[in-house]
Design an enzyme around this catalytic site. Sequence first.
Site, short mmCIF file in Angstrom:
data_model
loop_
_atom_site.label_atom_id
_atom_site.label_comp_id
_atom_site.label_asym_id
_atom_site.label_seq_id
_atom_site.Cartn_x
_atom_site.Cartn_y
_atom_site.Cartn_z
N ASP A 131 0.71 -1.48 0.15
CA ASP A 131 0.17 0.00 0.05
C ASP A 131 0.73 0.88 0.19
O ASP A 131 0.64 2.27 -0.65
CB ASP A 131 -0.99 0.30 1.04
CG ASP A 131 -2.03 0.84 1.29
OD1 ASP A 131 -2.77 1.21 -0.10
OD2 ASP A 131 -2.00 2.07 1.60
N CYS A 243 -19.23 -1.00 -4.21
CA CYS A 243 -18.85 -2.08 -5.37
C CYS A 243 -18.23 -3.10 -5.06
O CYS A 243 -18.01 -3.89 -6.18
CB CYS A 243 -18.24 -0.29 -6.31
SG CYS A 243 -16.35 -0.44 -5.33
C1 B12 Z 1 -4.58 6.15 -4.08
C2 B12 Z 1 -5.43 4.39 -3.34
C3 B12 Z 1 -7.08 4.72 -3.49
C4 B12 Z 1 -7.85 5.66 -3.84
C5 B12 Z 1 -7.84 6.54 -5.24
C6 B12 Z 1 -8.57 5.12 -6.09
C7 B12 Z 1 -7.52 4.46 -7.12
N1 B12 Z 1 -8.93 2.55 -7.85
O1 B12 Z 1 -6.68 4.93 -7.71
C8 B12 Z 1 -8.99 5.38 -3.13
C9 B12 Z 1 -8.59 6.33 -1.31
C10 B12 Z 1 -9.88 6.14 -3.52
C11 B12 Z 1 -8.83 4.17 -2.63
C12 B12 Z 1 -9.82 3.44 -2.20
C13 B12 Z 1 -10.14 1.69 -2.00
N2 B12 Z 1 -8.35 1.02 -1.58
CO1 B12 Z 1 -6.78 1.83 -2.51
N3 B12 Z 1 -5.51 2.29 -2.60
C14 B12 Z 1 -5.02 2.83 -3.08
C15 B12 Z 1 -3.02 3.59 -3.42
C16 B12 Z 1 -2.20 3.43 -2.85
C17 B12 Z 1 -2.67 3.49 -4.99
C18 B12 Z 1 -3.96 2.91 -5.83
C19 B12 Z 1 -3.22 3.82 -7.48
O2 B12 Z 1 -2.17 4.06 -7.97
N4 B12 Z 1 -3.81 4.12 -8.24
C20 B12 Z 1 -3.61 5.13 -9.05
C21 B12 Z 1 -4.47 4.22 -10.11
C22 B12 Z 1 -4.14 4.71 -11.58
O3 B12 Z 1 -3.88 2.42 -10.29
P1 B12 Z 1 -4.92 1.82 -9.48
O4 B12 Z 1 -6.12 2.37 -9.34
O5 B12 Z 1 -4.39 0.85 -9.26
O6 B12 Z 1 -5.37 0.92 -11.05
C23 B12 Z 1 -4.58 0.14 -12.32
C24 B12 Z 1 -5.02 -0.97 -12.69
O7 B12 Z 1 -6.31 -0.83 -12.39
C25 B12 Z 1 -3.90 -0.83 -13.69
N5 B12 Z 1 -5.40 -2.01 -14.86
C26 B12 Z 1 -6.26 -1.75 -14.99
N6 B12 Z 1 -7.54 -2.43 -16.03
C27 B12 Z 1 -6.45 -2.65 -16.29
C28 B12 Z 1 -5.41 -4.39 -17.12
C29 B12 Z 1 -4.67 -4.99 -17.59
C30 B12 Z 1 -4.73 -6.00 -18.17
C31 B12 Z 1 -3.64 -4.77 -16.25
C32 B12 Z 1 -2.38 -5.15 -16.16
C33 B12 Z 1 -3.62 -2.85 -15.59
C34 B12 Z 1 -5.16 -2.80 -15.40
O8 B12 Z 1 -4.64 -0.36 -14.89
C35 B12 Z 1 -4.53 1.37 -13.40
C36 B12 Z 1 -2.44 1.78 -13.40
O9 B12 Z 1 -2.12 1.91 -14.93
C37 B12 Z 1 -3.26 1.53 -3.53
C38 B12 Z 1 -1.66 0.37 -3.20
C39 B12 Z 1 -1.27 0.70 -4.43
N7 B12 Z 1 -0.20 1.23 -3.72
O10 B12 Z 1 -0.98 -0.05 -5.64
C40 B12 Z 1 -4.79 1.16 -2.42
C41 B12 Z 1 -5.96 -0.60 -2.67
C42 B12 Z 1 -5.43 -0.16 -4.22
N8 B12 Z 1 -6.68 0.29 -2.50
C43 B12 Z 1 -7.43 -0.55 -1.96
C44 B12 Z 1 -8.71 -1.10 -1.54
C45 B12 Z 1 -8.95 -2.59 -0.16
C46 B12 Z 1 -8.89 -0.11 -1.77
C47 B12 Z 1 -11.30 -0.12 -0.63
C48 B12 Z 1 -11.19 -0.78 -0.65
C49 B12 Z 1 -11.19 1.05 0.29
C50 B12 Z 1 -11.61 0.85 0.54
N9 B12 Z 1 -12.98 -0.02 1.39
O11 B12 Z 1 -12.69 1.62 1.37
C51 B12 Z 1 -11.23 0.85 -1.82
C52 B12 Z 1 -11.77 0.81 -3.64
C53 B12 Z 1 -12.35 1.99 -4.35
C54 B12 Z 1 -11.64 1.44 -5.62
N10 B12 Z 1 -13.01 1.03 -6.37
O12 B12 Z 1 -10.94 1.49 -6.81
C55 B12 Z 1 -6.43 -2.04 -2.58
C56 B12 Z 1 -6.95 -2.59 -2.99
C57 B12 Z 1 -7.07 -4.11 -3.17
C58 B12 Z 1 -8.00 -4.89 -4.36
N11 B12 Z 1 -8.79 -6.73 -4.28
O13 B12 Z 1 -7.69 -4.46 -5.50
C59 B12 Z 1 -5.03 -1.36 -2.34
C60 B12 Z 1 -3.86 -2.40 -3.74
C61 B12 Z 1 -4.16 -0.90 -1.63
C62 B12 Z 1 -4.15 -3.07 -0.59
N12 B12 Z 1 -2.83 -3.62 -0.74
O14 B12 Z 1 -3.77 -3.72 -0.94
N13 B12 Z 1 -7.55 3.23 -2.48
S1 SF4 Z 2 -19.95 -5.66 -9.94
FE1 SF4 Z 2 -19.66 -6.44 -12.17
S2 SF4 Z 2 -19.02 -5.05 -13.17
FE2 SF4 Z 2 -18.67 -4.70 -11.49
S3 SF4 Z 2 -16.68 -5.79 -10.94
FE3 SF4 Z 2 -17.68 -7.24 -10.31
S4 SF4 Z 2 -18.36 -8.68 -12.11
FE4 SF4 Z 2 -17.26 -6.46 -12.85
S1 SF4 Z 3 -18.91 2.49 -4.90
FE1 SF4 Z 3 -18.09 4.61 -5.39
S2 SF4 Z 3 -17.41 5.71 -3.19
FE2 SF4 Z 3 -17.71 3.10 -2.94
S3 SF4 Z 3 -15.56 2.00 -2.64
FE3 SF4 Z 3 -16.57 1.88 -4.89
S4 SF4 Z 3 -16.31 3.51 -6.16
FE4 SF4 Z 3 -15.36 4.40 -3.97
#
Ligand code: B12
Ligand code: SF4
Ligand code: SF4
Length: 309
Positions: A131, A243
């Site tokens: 994280d 979600c």
């Molecule tokens: C910043 C952050 C947040 C922010 C922004 C969320 C976001 N989506 O970025 C906030 C505060 C909103 C947040 C919320 C949550 N988070 Co958070 N967060 C992070 C953190 C620190 C960085 C994420 C990041 O780099 N974001 C930038 C975006 C661009 O990256 P990304 O979301 O990871 O998306 C990448 C992939 O999806 C990828 N991708 C998309 N499609 C595809 C397809 C392929 C083939 C590949 C290879 C990749 C890929 O593309 C993106 C980057 O290039 C990570 C820890 C970490 N170091 O990764 C935890 C992390 C993602 N969070 C986590 C969790 C548990 C949550 C919450 C569920 C917490 C909660 N219950 O409130 C929510 C879920 C919200 C959601 N729907 O995403 C877990 C996710 C576990 C999992 N099973 O996915 C992580 C990994 C922490 C951990 N070490 O466990 N989070």
């Molecule tokens: S709720 Fe449906 S669309 Fe959203 S992540 Fe799960 S399977 Fe995918």
């Molecule tokens: S339902 Fe919406 S507000 Fe709640 S964790 Fe998922 S993306 Fe964030």
Amino acid sequence: MLMPFEYTSFIKTTAMSLGFDYCGIAKAQKLEEDERRLASWLKNGFNGKMGYMENYFDLRIDPSKLVPGAKSVITLLMNYFPSQEQNTEAPQISKYAYGKDYHEVIKEKLKIFLQLVKENIGEINGRGFTDSAPVLERSWAVKSGLGWVGKNGNLITKDNGSFFFIATLITDLELEADNPFVKDYCGTCTKCIDACPTEAILPNKVIDGSKCISYFTIELKDMLIPGEMKGKFENKMFGCDICQEVCPWNRFSKPTNEIEFTPLNEVLNFSKDDWEELTEESFKIIFKKSPLKRSKFEGIKRNLKFLDS
Ligand code: B12
Ligand code: SF4
Ligand code: SF4
């Protein structure tokens, strides 16, 4: 000492023995597609006031910048799905925060992991993260074959859903890589998009972090939550699981075996009044080792007030 052909199976057995539920391995290389995705996410301001997401861009997309000579990225998943539910009338806490802070629990396991690798394989260069480091953990999990990124942005495993923490170990050890996960089992489902109360889920698996309830209730340090969000939080006081709860793949979630994630009694049983009457002194004692301390006492009080307004 082990022979090189035994290294990969040693890594996987050690992961399981330390209580991780999944372990996958990817070749350490620059994340070209993620570079584009992350740059666009930042350009759109989807990080909101999470300024730390703008730091170390180069490190986020290149593991060799974090561990010189990196050859493998080991991704570990740890189930946190609780066996008990919180009192449904009370202000809601996200499931990941029911027990002891995962940063501390997993950090300890990663330390032991590296120690065991050094004892059995030899002097390697490696670092473990969960994280808080500039690592795109979800992308590495996909590249290691553990699951796919759902429309809700979460990493989903086909057998057990998405209630998993992710940790990574980057090392200069040469290991056998797993095949990346190429399928996507979301299909035509849109349940998460339809259910998100703040419309934070955008097309193409992009999450607008600046609109997510998790961001407002945990990461945002402002004294006030923006007024336009009023009435949208569905009683969420710390984080949000909507979600994930609506996701059909989470029908396959099983309770965690990790004793450290056992829910705190207060998390399960506090009523709304208990939360409102909680003093700073008690908060610091009860939630000393809990993820709630990230919001601090003032943050929790701010969130409670916002839910009431
Ligand atoms: C910043 C952050 C947040 C922010 C922004 C969320 C976001 N989506 O970025 C906030 C505060 C909103 C947040 C919320 C949550 N988070 Co958070 N967060 C992070 C953190 C620190 C960085 C994420 C990041 O780099 N974001 C930038 C975006 C661009 O990256 P990304 O979301 O990871 O998306 C990448 C992939 O999806 C990828 N991708 C998309 N499609 C595809 C397809 C392929 C083939 C590949 C290879 C990749 C890929 O593309 C993106 C980057 O290039 C990570 C820890 C970490 N170091 O990764 C935890 C992390 C993602 N969070 C986590 C969790 C548990 C949550 C919450 C569920 C917490 C909660 N219950 O409130 C929510 C879920 C919200 C959601 N729907 O995403 C877990 C996710 C576990 C999992 N099973 O996915 C992580 C990994 C922490 C951990 N070490 O466990 N989070
Ligand atoms: S709720 Fe449906 S669309 Fe959203 S992540 Fe799960 S399977 Fe995918
Ligand atoms: S339902 Fe919406 S507000 Fe709640 S964790 Fe998922 S993306 Fe964030």
